[in-house]
Write an enzyme that holds these catalytic residues in place. Sequence first.
Site, PDB file in Angstrom:
ATOM      1  N   ASP A 199     -15.447  69.667  17.592  1.00  0.00           N
ATOM      2  CA  ASP A 199     -16.472  70.697  17.392  1.00  0.00           C
ATOM      3  C   ASP A 199     -17.420  70.807  18.582  1.00  0.00           C
ATOM      4  OD1 ASP A 199     -15.355  70.831  14.900  1.00  0.00           O
ATOM      5  OD2 ASP A 199     -17.213  70.451  13.788  1.00  0.00           O
ATOM      6  N   ASP A 200     -18.083  71.960  18.664  1.00  0.00           N
ATOM      7  CA  ASP A 200     -19.257  72.217  19.520  1.00  0.00           C
ATOM      8  C   ASP A 200     -18.943  72.509  20.980  1.00  0.00           C
ATOM      9  OD1 ASP A 200     -20.589  71.749  17.188  1.00  0.00           O
ATOM     10  OD2 ASP A 200     -21.465  69.836  17.791  1.00  0.00           O
ATOM     11  N   HIS A 244     -16.116  65.373  18.142  1.00  0.00           N
ATOM     12  CA  HIS A 244     -16.876  66.375  18.887  1.00  0.00           C
ATOM     13  C   HIS A 244     -16.560  66.272  20.373  1.00  0.00           C
ATOM     14  CE1 HIS A 244     -19.140  65.954  15.127  1.00  0.00           C
ATOM     15  NE2 HIS A 244     -19.622  67.166  15.356  1.00  0.00           N
TER      16      HIS A 244
END
Length: 290
Positions: A101-102, A247
């Site tokens: 993610d991100d 992440h």
Amino acid sequence: MKKEQIIKWTLVVGLLLFFQMTNVMIIHADEESLGDISQQWWKKDKRDNPKEGFPDLRGGPEIPNRARQQPVDMTVLQQRYPDIFFLQGSTDQKRVALTFDDGPDPRFTNDVLEVLNQYNVPGTFFLLGSRAVAYPEIVTQIQNEGHVIGNHTYIHPNLVDESDIEMLEQEVTRSEDALNDIIGYRPHLFRPPYGFLYNELVEKLAEMQYLVIGWSVDSLDWQEDPPEVIASNVLDDVQPGAIILMHDGAGVDGDRTNTIESLHQIIPTLQEQGYEFVTVPELLNVPFAK
């Protein structure tokens, strides 16, 4: 000129030439050293200080948000919307999906990709539209290396705290449009920031032709623990069909170096245990694009 004077001047000139040559060598060596140091600082600066205008996470870093009570537990949402909300795949085969993610994040995403390439492992990347616009070359690299891309909103807001249905639609559509401009397809997969949703938001996402992807294994890498702790969080909890949350991006002050190092423990260990790494669409047998 006397013989003694000739010898004296010869020695003087020889010494001067010697010191001059030595000085040149020292200066050259110093220039190389300075070049090495400069290169090291450039690399550090590139990682610690992304370019001006680096989009931060609108809702803030994971730690203060994830410490809060979820508005509706993901397990409850999965039970209420079994055809829309997914936490894991089938347990019939030893297959797992790594998700990130991100990103895209110029400080860390390339290193994550390098590790995945080293082990010939595919990943599923839930990207922020704002960062995709800022770093389209990284998005293209993710796609070209065989990974799947999903939607993670445009600016990473806490959808429960500050959004209504209209804001959710704007966030998701804006990110979808940005990603489509770069990769040529509209993602079918969506992951909410912090995993926070409630019923009406899930129903709206279904109207927008999205599948909502949660996770069954949380690496807790957002706590920035040592690599062996992150690896243990995954390895101690993994099971066939697992969707693993990690992440490749962070807030401006965040660091995913330990996430990258932990992959060198997680991937070969699971491979030795007979697990196959697949993308989320492969794990769930769903399309990656609308």
